[in-house]
Motif scaffolding. Structure first.
Motif, PDB file in Angstrom:
ATOM      1  N   ASP A 187      12.562  18.625  -3.122  1.00 31.42           N
ATOM      2  CA  ASP A 187      12.324  18.941  -4.531  1.00 31.42           C
ATOM      3  C   ASP A 187      10.831  18.983  -4.860  1.00 31.42           C
ATOM      4  O   ASP A 187      10.450  19.026  -6.025  1.00 31.42           O
ATOM      5  N   VAL A 188       9.982  18.968  -3.837  1.00 32.99           N
ATOM      6  CA  VAL A 188       8.535  19.054  -4.020  1.00 32.99           C
ATOM      7  C   VAL A 188       7.989  20.095  -3.041  1.00 32.99           C
ATOM      8  O   VAL A 188       8.371  20.120  -1.863  1.00 32.99           O
ATOM      9  N   LYS A 189       7.116  20.952  -3.521  1.00 28.65           N
ATOM     10  CA  LYS A 189       6.486  21.981  -2.698  1.00 28.65           C
ATOM     11  C   LYS A 189       5.032  21.610  -2.472  1.00 28.65           C
ATOM     12  O   LYS A 189       4.283  21.361  -3.423  1.00 28.65           O
ATOM     13  N   LEU A 190       4.625  21.549  -1.200  1.00 24.01           N
ATOM     14  CA  LEU A 190       3.237  21.281  -0.855  1.00 24.01           C
ATOM     15  C   LEU A 190       2.513  22.613  -0.676  1.00 24.01           C
ATOM     16  O   LEU A 190       2.850  23.402   0.213  1.00 24.01           O
ATOM     17  N   CYS A 191       1.555  22.873  -1.546  1.00 22.01           N
ATOM     18  CA  CYS A 191       0.799  24.130  -1.498  1.00 22.01           C
ATOM     19  C   CYS A 191      -0.620  23.841  -1.008  1.00 22.01           C
ATOM     20  O   CYS A 191      -1.315  22.975  -1.559  1.00 22.01           O
ATOM     21  N   LYS A 192      -1.042  24.578  -0.033  1.00 23.46           N
ATOM     22  CA  LYS A 192      -2.379  24.404   0.502  1.00 23.46           C
ATOM     23  C   LYS A 192      -3.374  25.141  -0.387  1.00 23.46           C
ATOM     24  O   LYS A 192      -3.237  26.330  -0.660  1.00 23.46           O
ATOM     25  N   ARG A 193      -4.378  24.442  -0.861  1.00 29.55           N
ATOM     26  CA  ARG A 193      -5.385  25.019  -1.758  1.00 29.55           C
ATOM     27  C   ARG A 193      -6.765  25.090  -1.124  1.00 29.55           C
ATOM     28  O   ARG A 193      -7.669  25.716  -1.688  1.00 29.55           O
ATOM     29  N   LEU A 221       0.825  -1.199   0.000  1.00 27.75           N
ATOM     30  CA  LEU A 221       0.000   0.000   0.000  1.00 27.75           C
ATOM     31  C   LEU A 221       0.867   1.260   0.000  1.00 27.75           C
ATOM     32  O   LEU A 221       0.560   2.236  -0.675  1.00 27.75           O
ATOM     33  N   GLY A 222       1.976   1.214   0.737  1.00 22.39           N
ATOM     34  CA  GLY A 222       2.875   2.366   0.764  1.00 22.39           C
ATOM     35  C   GLY A 222       3.484   2.646  -0.594  1.00 22.39           C
ATOM     36  O   GLY A 222       3.615   3.803  -1.019  1.00 22.39           O
ATOM     37  N   ASP A 223       3.858   1.587  -1.340  1.00 22.42           N
ATOM     38  CA  ASP A 223       4.412   1.774  -2.680  1.00 22.42           C
ATOM     39  C   ASP A 223       3.358   2.336  -3.629  1.00 22.42           C
ATOM     40  O   ASP A 223       3.663   3.162  -4.496  1.00 22.42           O
ATOM     41  N   GLN A 224       2.109   1.872  -3.491  1.00 21.44           N
ATOM     42  CA  GLN A 224       1.050   2.393  -4.339  1.00 21.44           C
ATOM     43  C   GLN A 224       0.824   3.885  -4.080  1.00 21.44           C
ATOM     44  O   GLN A 224       0.594   4.652  -4.998  1.00 21.44           O
ATOM     45  N   PHE A 225       0.887   4.286  -2.809  1.00 20.08           N
ATOM     46  CA  PHE A 225       0.727   5.693  -2.477  1.00 20.08           C
ATOM     47  C   PHE A 225       1.843   6.533  -3.084  1.00 20.08           C
ATOM     48  O   PHE A 225       1.604   7.602  -3.653  1.00 20.08           O
ATOM     49  N   ILE A 226       3.085   6.049  -2.963  1.00 21.98           N
ATOM     50  CA  ILE A 226       4.228   6.791  -3.517  1.00 21.98           C
ATOM     51  C   ILE A 226       4.100   6.924  -5.030  1.00 21.98           C
ATOM     52  O   ILE A 226       4.352   7.991  -5.605  1.00 21.98           O
ATOM     53  N   ALA A 227       3.679   5.834  -5.708  1.00 23.38           N
ATOM     54  CA  ALA A 227       3.515   5.896  -7.161  1.00 23.38           C
ATOM     55  C   ALA A 227       2.436   6.903  -7.554  1.00 23.38           C
ATOM     56  O   ALA A 227       2.615   7.703  -8.479  1.00 23.38           O
ATOM     57  N   ALA A 228       1.298   6.894  -6.835  1.00 22.42           N
ATOM     58  CA  ALA A 228       0.228   7.846  -7.135  1.00 22.42           C
ATOM     59  C   ALA A 228       0.675   9.275  -6.830  1.00 22.42           C
ATOM     60  O   ALA A 228       0.337  10.215  -7.555  1.00 22.42           O
ATOM     61  N   PHE A 229       1.441   9.459  -5.757  1.00 21.86           N
ATOM     62  CA  PHE A 229       1.942  10.783  -5.388  1.00 21.86           C
ATOM     63  C   PHE A 229       2.863  11.329  -6.481  1.00 21.86           C
ATOM     64  O   PHE A 229       2.762  12.495  -6.875  1.00 21.86           O
ATOM     65  N   LYS A 230       3.775  10.471  -6.986  1.00 23.46           N
ATOM     66  CA  LYS A 230       4.692  10.906  -8.034  1.00 23.46           C
ATOM     67  C   LYS A 230       3.937  11.276  -9.313  1.00 23.46           C
ATOM     68  O   LYS A 230       4.276  12.253  -9.990  1.00 23.46           O
ATOM     69  N   GLN A 231       2.913  10.491  -9.655  1.00 18.54           N
ATOM     70  CA  GLN A 231       2.126  10.801 -10.849  1.00 18.54           C
ATOM     71  C   GLN A 231       1.427  12.146 -10.706  1.00 18.54           C
ATOM     72  O   GLN A 231       1.366  12.941 -11.653  1.00 18.54           O
ATOM     73  N   GLN A 232       0.900  12.435  -9.521  1.00 22.67           N
ATOM     74  CA  GLN A 232       0.228  13.705  -9.293  1.00 22.67           C
ATOM     75  C   GLN A 232       1.220  14.866  -9.369  1.00 22.67           C
ATOM     76  O   GLN A 232       0.915  15.930  -9.926  1.00 22.67           O
ATOM     77  N   VAL A 233       2.403  14.681  -8.819  1.00 25.56           N
ATOM     78  CA  VAL A 233       3.428  15.732  -8.871  1.00 25.56           C
ATOM     79  C   VAL A 233       3.812  16.041 -10.311  1.00 25.56           C
ATOM     80  O   VAL A 233       3.995  17.200 -10.696  1.00 25.56           O
ATOM     81  N   GLU A 234       3.954  14.989 -11.130  1.00 27.42           N
ATOM     82  CA  GLU A 234       4.324  15.201 -12.532  1.00 27.42           C
ATOM     83  C   GLU A 234       3.242  15.946 -13.306  1.00 27.42           C
ATOM     84  O   GLU A 234       3.537  16.670 -14.263  1.00 27.42           O
TER      85      GLU A 234
END
Length: 303
Positions: free
Chosen positions: A287-293, A248-261
């Motif tokens: 190398d990633v900025k978290l912006c609150k929307r 589950l942790g790997d799936q989250f990281i993969a989805a997170f990277k796709q969203q960042v791209e």
């Protein structure tokens, strides 16, 4: 009969590299006993495995002769050490075991000639259009670094450095340069890891194809698949029908990277002279900025 069963059992475990981990930790193996002769694996990785594979091959070829010597101790009536008094079967066994031992010693001597230039590992390194010692020095340098993937599974060890993919076995070592290699996940199998429940682990077989060397297979637990991919620069694909299970942790990281791209780039203000450290590892630069929307929710509490 008991001596034969014990000798065959122990020697088979040694030759197949299936010695229990507790015995290896105690140093009661060929590698453990002769580790000072082999050298330091962390500093001279290639030299260590050249010496290790040579000595192990020679000793394993001497096992049949050692069995005959022990057989004379277990049953003196067989006259193994006085072959002129032994039966034809014992004489034939002694001749065959002596020939195997001589072959192993001759092979070890041939590998050692020309300062190990005849060894299969040296020959594999010489295929990269450079003197093999220069290639070995580069491999040793990369192995000393922390940034590498190392996975032990049974008698095999898989090592992935910045430029190389290597697999060490009991009697040999396969090596491929990442620049000239491509990998295929050719097989995935499930294994039951608990006798008390349905818990299973997935093991992957990855075929490493290289232009400069022979192809070889590496096996690893699917849990290490993500870490392996992070160290690889060579192309890696999954064969049709092979499904790699991810945690589950790997799936989250993969989805997170796709969203960042998919998101846009963040323009760093000129006033920010230095990036803060990553909140995950606290070591690498972020190398990633978290912006609150989302809007702040205001809740009024009336007492």
């Amino acid at each position: 009969m008991l001596y034969t069963l014990l000798f065959v059992g122990v020697s088979t475990l040694e030759i197949m590299g299936m010695i229990p981990q507790e015995v290896k930790s105690a140093g009661i193996t060929i590698e453990g006993i002769l580790t000072k002769y082999f050298g330091d694996e962390d500093i001279h990785f290639i030299n260590y495995h050249i010496r290790r594979t040579t000595v192990v091959t020679v000793i394993h070829c001497c096992f049949p002769l050692l069995y005959c010597i022990g057989l004379d101790w277990s049953d003196p009536s067989l006259h193994v050490l006085t072959p002129w008094r032994a039966s034809p079967v014992i004489q034939l066994l002694l001749i065959a075991s002596s020939l195997v031992a001589l072959f192993g010693c001759a092979l070890g001597y041939w590998w050692h000639r020309n300062k190990w230039s005849n060894h299969p590992i040296a020959i594999s390194l010489s295929l990269y259009n450079q003197p093999w010692r220069e290639v070995a020095a580069g491999v040793n340098l990369e192995y000393r670094r922390i940034e590498k993937f190392v996975n032990n599974l049974g008698s095999n060890t898989v090592v992935v450095t910045e430029s190389w993919i290597m697999k060490t076995e009991v009697h040999s070592m396969a090596i491929a340069h990442q620049r000239s290699a491509h990998l295929v996940v050719s097989k995935a199998e499930e294994r039951n890891t608990s006798s008390e429940g349905p818990a299973t682990s997935q093991y992957l077989t990855i075929t490493v194809n290289s232009i400069n060397s022979r192809s070889f297979d590496v096996r690893l637990n699917a849990l290490q698949y993500g870490e392996l991919k992070e160290r690889l620069h060579a192309p890696l694909r999954e064969a049709r029908g092979v499904i790699v299970k991810q945690m589950l942790g790997d799936q989250f990281i993969a989805a997170f990277k796709q969203q960042v791209e998919r998101n846009g780039l963040y323009d760093l203000p000129m006033s920010s002279s230095q990036l803060e450290s990553c909140i995950g590892c606290l070591q690498a630069a972020s190398d990633v900025k978290l912006c609150k929307r989302c809007a702040d929710d205001t809740v009024s509490i009336i007492l």
